[in-house]
Design a protein around this motif. Structure first.
Motif, PDB file in Angstrom:
ATOM      1  N   ILE A  79      12.387   5.049 -12.142  1.00 16.70           N
ATOM      2  CA  ILE A  79      11.731   3.710 -12.166  1.00 16.70           C
ATOM      3  C   ILE A  79      11.775   2.920 -13.733  1.00 16.70           C
ATOM      4  O   ILE A  79      11.730   2.008 -14.617  1.00 16.70           O
ATOM      5  CB  ILE A  79      10.866   3.225 -11.628  1.00 16.70           C
ATOM      6  N   ASP A 121      -4.944   0.062 -13.250  1.00 17.59           N
ATOM      7  CA  ASP A 121      -4.864  -0.913 -12.956  1.00 17.59           C
ATOM      8  C   ASP A 121      -4.962  -1.324 -10.986  1.00 17.59           C
ATOM      9  O   ASP A 121      -6.296  -1.489 -10.678  1.00 17.59           O
ATOM     10  CB  ASP A 121      -3.860  -2.190 -13.733  1.00 17.59           C
ATOM     11  N   THR A 159      -4.898  -5.757  -4.864  1.00 14.96           N
ATOM     12  CA  THR A 159      -3.289  -5.883  -6.366  1.00 14.96           C
ATOM     13  C   THR A 159      -2.274  -5.299  -5.501  1.00 14.96           C
ATOM     14  O   THR A 159      -1.530  -6.152  -6.226  1.00 14.96           O
ATOM     15  CB  THR A 159      -4.051  -5.629  -7.389  1.00 14.96           C
ATOM     16  N   ILE A 160      -2.387  -4.492  -4.809  1.00 16.29           N
ATOM     17  CA  ILE A 160      -1.363  -4.418  -4.395  1.00 16.29           C
ATOM     18  C   ILE A 160      -0.854  -3.824  -2.882  1.00 16.29           C
ATOM     19  O   ILE A 160       0.235  -3.816  -2.119  1.00 16.29           O
ATOM     20  CB  ILE A 160      -0.536  -3.054  -4.946  1.00 16.29           C
ATOM     21  N   ALA A 180       2.283  -3.276   0.147  1.00 12.82           N
ATOM     22  CA  ALA A 180       3.515  -2.207  -0.094  1.00 12.82           C
ATOM     23  C   ALA A 180       3.313  -1.379  -1.366  1.00 12.82           C
ATOM     24  O   ALA A 180       3.771  -0.883  -1.149  1.00 12.82           O
ATOM     25  CB  ALA A 180       3.990  -3.548  -1.064  1.00 12.82           C
ATOM     26  N   GLY A 181       2.453  -1.941  -2.056  1.00 14.90           N
ATOM     27  CA  GLY A 181       1.729  -0.821  -3.352  1.00 14.90           C
ATOM     28  C   GLY A 181       1.171  -0.051  -2.807  1.00 14.90           C
ATOM     29  O   GLY A 181       1.496   1.801  -3.289  1.00 14.90           O
ATOM     30  N   GLU A 230       1.941   1.519   0.138  1.00 10.24           N
ATOM     31  CA  GLU A 230       3.397   2.495   0.454  1.00 10.24           C
ATOM     32  C   GLU A 230       3.892   3.318  -0.764  1.00 10.24           C
ATOM     33  O   GLU A 230       4.338   3.997  -0.309  1.00 10.24           O
ATOM     34  CB  GLU A 230       4.233   1.856   0.845  1.00 10.24           C
ATOM     35  N   PHE A 231       3.913   2.570  -1.184  1.00 16.68           N
ATOM     36  CA  PHE A 231       4.526   3.542  -2.808  1.00 16.68           C
ATOM     37  C   PHE A 231       3.764   4.704  -3.646  1.00 16.68           C
ATOM     38  O   PHE A 231       4.473   5.767  -3.642  1.00 16.68           O
ATOM     39  CB  PHE A 231       4.740   2.413  -3.757  1.00 16.68           C
ATOM     40  N   SER A 257      -3.522  -0.107 -18.426  1.00 17.06           N
ATOM     41  CA  SER A 257      -3.443  -1.222 -17.372  1.00 17.06           C
ATOM     42  C   SER A 257      -4.989  -2.003 -17.519  1.00 17.06           C
ATOM     43  O   SER A 257      -5.595  -1.139 -17.697  1.00 17.06           O
ATOM     44  CB  SER A 257      -2.508  -0.791 -16.460  1.00 17.06           C
ATOM     45  N   LEU A 297       0.837  -2.341 -19.576  1.00 16.91           N
ATOM     46  CA  LEU A 297       1.794  -1.353 -18.414  1.00 16.91           C
ATOM     47  C   LEU A 297       1.506  -2.432 -16.915  1.00 16.91           C
ATOM     48  O   LEU A 297       0.578  -3.262 -16.483  1.00 16.91           O
ATOM     49  CB  LEU A 297       1.302  -0.687 -17.851  1.00 16.91           C
ATOM     50  N   PRO A 298       2.666  -3.244 -16.439  1.00 19.66           N
ATOM     51  CA  PRO A 298       3.090  -4.238 -15.046  1.00 19.66           C
ATOM     52  C   PRO A 298       1.262  -2.868 -13.765  1.00 19.66           C
ATOM     53  O   PRO A 298       1.533  -1.212 -13.936  1.00 19.66           O
ATOM     54  CB  PRO A 298       3.580  -4.431 -14.381  1.00 19.66           C
ATOM     55  N   ASP A 299       0.949  -3.623 -12.899  1.00 15.49           N
ATOM     56  CA  ASP A 299       0.910  -2.404 -11.426  1.00 15.49           C
ATOM     57  C   ASP A 299       2.059  -1.428 -11.564  1.00 15.49           C
ATOM     58  O   ASP A 299       2.966  -2.410 -11.434  1.00 15.49           O
ATOM     59  CB  ASP A 299       0.201  -2.722 -10.776  1.00 15.49           C
ATOM     60  N   LEU A 300       1.768  -0.004 -10.760  1.00 14.33           N
ATOM     61  CA  LEU A 300       1.994   0.904 -10.515  1.00 14.33           C
ATOM     62  C   LEU A 300       3.275   1.194 -11.283  1.00 14.33           C
ATOM     63  O   LEU A 300       3.946   2.598 -11.054  1.00 14.33           O
ATOM     64  CB  LEU A 300       3.712  -0.217  -9.352  1.00 14.33           C
ATOM     65  N   LEU A 301       3.812   0.359 -12.656  1.00 20.74           N
ATOM     66  CA  LEU A 301       4.545   0.852 -13.795  1.00 20.74           C
ATOM     67  C   LEU A 301       3.198   1.864 -14.423  1.00 20.74           C
ATOM     68  O   LEU A 301       4.042   3.251 -15.006  1.00 20.74           O
ATOM     69  CB  LEU A 301       4.917   0.299 -15.197  1.00 20.74           C
TER      70      LEU A 301
END
Lengths: 140, 423
Positions: free
Chosen positions: B29, B51, B57-58, B61-62, B64-65, B141, B160-164
């Motif tokens: 990613i 973050d 916030t996530i 889906a977040g 699960e990631f 973040s 940095l965006p969330d998850l990045l």
């Protein structure tokens, strides 16, 4: 119909959808309800509009880092816009759809255009992303 | 824009899955984002802040990631602190959170704990546990925290965006873009403060109003502020950081004579001489305040302090201002902080004073990250935070009055706005 040939493709997708155009930045976190796709930012001129399946035109995103988290969930649920068109697509806008594509096989188109072209979008009612252009249909 | 990306042996090792498929996935990613944004190389970091800790916030889906990463053996590669979660783990029932929602939050918390984060659960990691050094490249973040460590500490961070941020923490690498590059740290636009009295910037709310206005005008450009009367302490700069990142997308600002990359105008602009100049007068901040004040009622339902999380000193100030007074029976006073600062304040006897006065001290969370409900719709929030003024109307349906800390406490005790308005 206006044809903008000078664009940058960030995330792929050939789409044709109703346009929602604003000159104000928007944060997906604290600005959009992920369950419905409604814009809930009361300070925003698109307040109350629904994003699902639309092409959202915003010049930039707003501060929060959480936009990507909200967007990945919206893509997963099917409430996300079909695409976003902006002047600068910061990573907060690109990452959510990119991960959603990897995890769920569903994405969102993302393109940027020059500031001068963006300024001329205000009367857009429908936008199409083709392989070589951004086509803008204006209100008659 | 095609740049050749520098791929190190470490990156190849991660991509080949030698540290597990979770880390491999994260590196893939990062690489994809690096390609999209013309990144030429990745930089190693020695600390990180994540973050996306709150379920709100996530979402699933977040979660699960994160679970995918953890289940595939990913762990943070460097000491990593983390943002507030969607509940106070010690007292969530008292905050109107449902059992079902608490379980969703707990599942995400557990995933992060398995990932190996330091459970600071705070949006102001720079006031305990995680204080970057000048010039240090960090994986960071949370918009207020990015703005603070860049501007006030002079560390190198990007929004940095969330998850990045999670991908960076498990690889120990950040893509070199934006504010990691020296040339992008130069000022783009000058704000000159004129006609402000010497004693005008005493309270955090003034810094929040200034931050919001500057952020709104500068959007994603780097603002330089000149003419701030007096000095600013870190709590005040925290308020400015959060508001500028909410009013616009500021991730770095300079204040001449105050922040470390702005001893002179020339340094702040890195020698550039052409830039737009905006003059701000006290009236501009008053107009900003009126625009953010959306409440029409005098009666106050909630006084919300701690966005970003309150420091020890701020909790001390609230306790001193309250003294022996009691919060009004129709009003709530919520004070948001981390459990670390809470514990120190407890030892110092401050929590006792606050609780006896009827305040609710929230640990590790924040009202805007808790379960969404109609509980606060149309209610009147009084706050000193520009970030609350931007987001609480949308998230909680609240109406806002921005006020200084003494006025916030007066409002909490009287249950209504002070006569003659707020400052």
């Amino acid at each position: 119909m206006k044809t903008i040939r000078n664009f940058r493709l960030i995330l792929p997708g050939e789409i044709d959808a109703e346009a929602l155009v604003s000159q104000k930045p928007l944060s997906f976190w604290g600005g959009v309800d992920m369950a419905s796709g409604d814009i809930i930012d009361t300070h925003h001129d698109l307040f109350g509009k629904n994003l699902q399946g639309k092409i959202l035109c915003i010049p930039y995103d707003r501060g929060s880092c959480s936009g990507s988290g909200v967007l990945i969930e919206m893509v997963r649920r099917g409430t996300a816009p079909a695409g976003i068109l902006c002047i600068e697509a910061e990573p907060v806008l690109a990452l959510g759809p990119l991960i959603a594509e990897k995890m769920y096989g569903k994405g969102m188109a993302l393109r940027t255009i020059a500031e001068s072209d963006y300024a001329a979008l205000q009367d857009a009612c429908r936008i199409r992303f083709t392989p070589d252009a951004v086509l803008v249909l204006e209100r008659s | 824009m095609v740049n050749r990306m520098e791929k190190t042996a470490l990156i190849d090792e991660l991509l080949q899955g030698q540290r597990g498929t979770g880390v491999q996935y994260a590196m893939e990613i990062l690489l994809k984002m690096g390609e999209l944004y013309g990144v030429r190389r990745f930089l190693p970091v020695q600390r990180a802040h994540i973050d996306a800790a709150a379920y709100t916030t996530i979402w699933d889906a977040g979660r699960e990631f994160i679970e995918f990463l953890v289940d595939n053996n990913a762990r943070v590669a460097v000491p990593t602190t983390i943002n507030p979660i969607s509940r106070d783990r010690c007292n969530w029932r008292a905050h109107g959170i449902s059992e079902a929602f608490a379980l969703k939050s707990e599942r995400l918390e557990t995933a992060y704990l398995r990932l190996g984060v330091i459970p600071t659960w705070t949006c102001a990691p720079y006031q305990c546990m995680n204080v970057p050094a000048f010039g240090e490249v960090v994986s960071w973040s949370e918009s207020n925290a990015v703005n603070f460590v860049n501007s006030v500490l002079g560390a190198r961070a990007e929004r940095l965006p969330d998850l990045l941020d999670v991908c960076c923490a498990v690889t120990g690498l950040v893509p070199e873009y934006g504010l990691y590059l020296q040339e992008n740290r130069a000022g783009d636009i000058l704000f000159d403060l004129e006609n402000f009295p010497e004693d005008s910037f005493q309270d955090s709310v003034m810094f929040a109003l200034l931050g919001y206005l500057v952020g709104e005008i500068a959007i994603n450009r780097v603002p330089v502020i000149r003419g701030l009367p007096g000095k600013a302490n870190r709590d005040q700069l925290k308020a400015l950081s959060a508001a500028a990142a909410s009013g616009g997308a500021t991730a770095l600002f300079h204040i001449i004579g105050v922040t470390p990359e702005a001893h002179t105008l020339e340094e702040a602009f890195q020698g550039r001489t052409e830039y737009p100049r905006i003059i701000l007068h006290p009236d501009d901040l008053l107009r900003m305040q009126r625009r953010l004040n959306t409440a029409e009622q005098k009666q106050v339902d909630m006084v919300l302090l701690g966005c970003p999380h309150l420091s020890f000193t701020e909790l001390q100030m609230v306790a001193e201002t309250l003294g022996r007074q009691h919060v009004h029976e129709n009003t709530q006073l919520w004070l948001q902080t981390s459990h670390t600062i809470y514990e120190m304040a407890r030892i110092a006897g401050i929590i006792d004073i606050l609780e006896q006065a009827g305040a609710l001290v929230i640990r590790d969370s924040c009202l805007m990250e808790m379960e969404y409900s109609d509980r606060w719709r149309g209610k009147h929030f009084v706050t000193d935070s520009g970030k609350v003024a931007q987001y609480a109307p949308a998230i909680n349906g609240a109406r806002i009055t921005m006020a200084s800390l003494p006025d916030c406490i007066r409002a909490a005790v009287a249950g209504r706005l002070p006569e003659g308005g707020t400052t």
